[in-house]
Design an enzyme around this catalytic site. Structure first.
Site, mmCIF file in Angstrom:
data_model
loop_
_atom_site.group_PDB
_atom_site.id
_atom_site.type_symbol
_atom_site.label_atom_id
_atom_site.label_comp_id
_atom_site.label_asym_id
_atom_site.label_seq_id
_atom_site.Cartn_x
_atom_site.Cartn_y
_atom_site.Cartn_z
ATOM 1 N N HIS B 217 0.806 -1.216 0.000
ATOM 2 C CA HIS B 217 0.000 0.000 0.000
ATOM 3 C C HIS B 217 0.839 1.266 0.000
ATOM 4 C CE1 HIS B 217 -4.269 -1.569 0.737
ATOM 5 N NE2 HIS B 217 -3.535 -2.493 0.182
ATOM 6 N N SER B 221 -0.055 -1.257 -6.396
ATOM 7 C CA SER B 221 0.066 -2.510 -7.120
ATOM 8 C C SER B 221 0.741 -2.298 -8.464
ATOM 9 C CB SER B 221 -1.321 -3.109 -7.361
ATOM 10 O OG SER B 221 -1.921 -3.443 -6.145
ATOM 11 N N LYS B 245 -14.528 -7.818 -8.337
ATOM 12 C CA LYS B 245 -13.753 -8.742 -9.164
ATOM 13 C C LYS B 245 -13.147 -9.866 -8.322
ATOM 14 C CE LYS B 245 -10.730 -8.754 -13.141
ATOM 15 N NZ LYS B 245 -10.235 -7.962 -14.259
ATOM 16 N N ASP B 246 -12.648 -9.542 -7.120
ATOM 17 C CA ASP B 246 -12.102 -10.584 -6.242
ATOM 18 C C ASP B 246 -13.182 -11.571 -5.828
ATOM 19 O OD1 ASP B 246 -9.522 -9.719 -6.337
ATOM 20 O OD2 ASP B 246 -9.543 -8.647 -4.432
ATOM 21 N N GLU B 289 5.146 -34.093 0.129
ATOM 22 C CA GLU B 289 3.913 -33.624 -0.481
ATOM 23 C C GLU B 289 4.215 -33.028 -1.856
ATOM 24 O OE1 GLU B 289 1.197 -34.802 0.851
ATOM 25 O OE2 GLU B 289 0.310 -33.068 1.838
#
Lengths: 260, 423
Positions: B217, B221, B245-246, B289
């Protein structure tokens, strides 16, 4: 953005290949063993247990397997899930003797089993089990369907896979040939060895294949008793998320309508 | 700075009362409401939010699992099976938690891939990127210790193999291993400390995630074009545009997650982990894994133990210095015609390593791992540093809101000499 699209295809392709590779059975090193697909009722998105088959499978376990294999994760009360009544379960539990105590006098006493008791163990400990089985340890069967590559298909295949060893193969002392067992040499003698070995109450013909199917059905239920509830819930949740996804996408389109 | 109440603009009197004393509402409004976000994100930019959601799911399911789990070598396996059978919706908690780890790595791998492709690690976001690598390392440690807890065969032998890696270090190696184990083999003290740390680490991750977001922040971005927003015409407020959108991404993610949990809950695990741990019986193939397989393949590609361990740790450590290895000032690979194919091969090499890691350590997998591992490092150490000098990037668009430069339009003035306005 042609370049990016082809990159995406490449990455996706590589991912798929890698994903499939990871799933390849660990048996591969011992030579490729192909398990016959048994098509059980619990396969697929809407899979469910065949209760009659699982009950017969429990009978096979009780009369054949349980002389060597324990199932210590299960209690007799769990059998109610298979459609047995409370009385039937109590009757089955009462056939075994359980050491209980200490009582108020500090004594351990034997009593008849109850529905709340765990399945009776055939041997008091691993050493006793090995001593009685030519040094081999019959594994606990509670989660065996989850503990073997191939699951129920493998269990069924193993039980019908006993045959004469191929010419020239030297078996170890006390070992038996099984075409589906990794390495092909198994300490357990063929447990299901003749048609009619177990007499089913519902009139089903107890061929070796039928008994193997039924006990695999039972063992899958024992390993994954939540399977039916899980798949039913999964169908509802996927439907719900599909609708929610449609709504979320519609909202997103509406919100973004003024900036596109 | 004046002392007194914060001046709050909220209409609701209760919120205003709180906000003027502790301006968390103002902060939320600034960071998640009006926060100016580039308007051109594609769906790859969902994965940061997805990772956050995934972390919360892991913590929530984990807390309830911990209420029913017993960290003791003699009881752990059965306590997990009891969760599956007798705890209300215990099977759902456990399958969501176990597969949630796989989902977490899928999400984070895509998040990292996006950062690599769009150059999100470049100035001024170097520290943001490095904090991300720290989170990735913490995640790996947490996942590894979590896999030990059910105390199945792969738990035990995975723990034995991985902790033994530290014995490769000269002089201090053996001491470190004894210290990790709390004894002279993987045993009850190991299980106890792994359980304790497995519960602690997610909260450490949470702390670093906070720093990661705080750093984000400050710089703002990155975006698919890799150029900086030049004004309000290039950005949108985070809410409602990116919350909407998320949300789409979150539902899609949950659908994939649900498909695995409800229909293939054991597909990503190893059947051997349903066999209780037995120190006297070694499984034929010890495999970690799936999400560790690329690094496991690098470890095994090196014939020397210490060399293998160093290469394995190096394959992640190299990410810390990536912002300085990549010398190109152009962020997004959309405008890097040479870097793009080299990066595509790097992604393929990653998947090849993933595939080799699950195979036995024999030919041809060893040679394939070596080639793929060599390229993995070559890409970072040689190709990226050279490309910045050799590559002629495509002309960058003038701004995010005017991105259309089809058919090789004229180069913007100074695009070649100074590809970015603000490096």
């Amino acid at each position: 953005m042609v370049g990016f699209r082809s990159l995406k295809a490449l990455v996706l392709g590589a991912g798929l290949v890698a994903g499939l590779g990871v799933q390849a059975p660990a048996l591969a090193a011992g030579g490729e063993i192909h398990l016959p697909d048994t098509r059980f009722s619990f396969d697929g998105l809407f899979g469910h247990f065949d209760r009659a088959s699982a009950q017969r499978g429990f009978q096979v376990y009780k009369e054949v397997c349980s002389s060597c294999h324990g199932m210590h994760q299960l209690s007799y009360r769990n059998l109610r899930d298979l459609g047995l009544s409370e009385n039937e379960v109590a009757g089955i539990a009462a056939t075994v003797q359980v050491m209980d105590g200490p009582n108020d006098e500090g004594q351990f006493v034997e009593r008849a089993g109850r529905a709340s008791d765990r399945f009776h163990a055939p041997f008091p400990n691993e050493k006793a089990a090995r001593a009685a089985n030519n040094g081999a340890y019959p594994p606990d069967l509670s989660v065996i369907a989850k503990a073997r590559e191939g699951g129920a298909d493998y269990l069924h295949a193993l039980l019908v896979g006993y045959e004469e060893p191929p010419a020239g193969m030297q078996l170890g002392a006390g070992m038996h040939y099984n075409k589906y067992f990794p390495g092909h040499q198994i300490a357990m003698p063929a447990p299901l060895n003749s048609d009619g070995q177990v007499e089913f109450h519902d009139g089903t013909k107890s061929t070796i294949d039928q008994m193997a199917r039924d006990v695999s059905q039972f063992l899958t239920w024992a390993a994954e008793p939540e399977l039916e509830q899980r798949k039913a819930m999964g169908v509802k949740i996927i439907l719900f998320l599909t609708v929610l996804g449609g709504l979320a996408y519609a909202v997103k389109r509406k919100v973004w309508a003024d900036v596109h | 700075m004046s002392i007194g109440l914060h001046k709050s603009d909220f209409a609701n009197p209760v919120i205003r009362w709180v906000d003027s004393r502790l301006p968390i509402f103002t902060m939320m409004q600034k960071e998640y409401g009006t926060f100016p976000t580039p308007r051109n994100f594609n769906y790859f930019w969902n994965f940061g939010a997805l990772a956050m959601i995934n972390l919360l799911i892991m913590i929530a399911t984990g807390i309830f699992l911990a209420m029913n789990y017993t960290a003791h070598t003699g009881m752990a396996f059965d306590s997990v099976e009891r969760i599956m059978r007798d705890v209300n919706y215990g099977w759902l908690l456990r399958y969501a938690h176990a597969n949630g780890a796989s989902m977490f790595f899928i999400v984070v791998y895509i998040h990292i891939f996006r950062g690599l492709y769009y150059g999100s690690y470049k100035a001024p976001r170097e520290l943001l990127w490095m904090l991300g690598v720290v989170i990735f390392l913490l995640m790996m440690a947490t996942a590894f210790m979590g896999y030990v807890l059910p105390w199945g065969q792969m738990s035990f032998w995975g723990a034995t193999v991985i902790t033994n890696l530290f014995s490769a270090f000269p002089l201090v190696g053996e001491t470190i291993v004894t210290w990790l184990w709390g004894g002279f083999s993987v045993d009850n003290p190991t299980l106890n400390r792994f359980y304790s740390l497995h519960y602690l680490m997610p909260f450490v991750i949470f702390g670093v995630v906070f720093l990661h977001v705080a750093a984000l922040h400050i710089t703002g971005s990155n975006n698919p074009l890799g150029i900086d927003p030049k004004g309000p015409q290039d950005t949108l407020p985070f809410h409602p545009y990116y919350t909407a959108k998320d949300s789409v991404g979150i539902v899609a993610y949950l659908a994939v997650f649900a498909l695995i949990v409800f229909f293939f809950p054991n597909a990503l695990g190893h059947p051997d982990n349903y066999i209780p741990a037995n120190p006297l019986v070694t499984p034929p193939h010890i495999v970690p894994e799936w999400y560790f397989l690329p690094f496991y393949a690098i470890l095994r590609a090196v014939p020397d133990k210490l060399g293998g361990v160093l290469m394995m740790f190096g394959s992640i450590a190299i990410l810390f210095v990536l912002p300085w290895l990549d010398t190109s000032p152009v962020r997004s690979m959309r405008f890097r015609p040479l870097a793009r194919p080299f990066f595509a091969v790097w992604v393929v090499s990653f998947f090849v390593l993933l595939w080799c890691g699950g195979k036995p350590a024999e030919e041809p997998y060893v040679t394939i791992s070596r080639v793929a591992a060599a390229y993995y490092f070559l890409y970072f150490l040689v190709i990226l540093p050279l490309l910045g000098r050799l590559e002629r990037p495509l002309p960058l668009p003038e701004s995010i809101s005017l991105p259309v430069l089809r058919g090789g339009g004229p180069l913007p003035a100074g695009a070649m000499s100074k590809p970015m306005e603000k490096a």
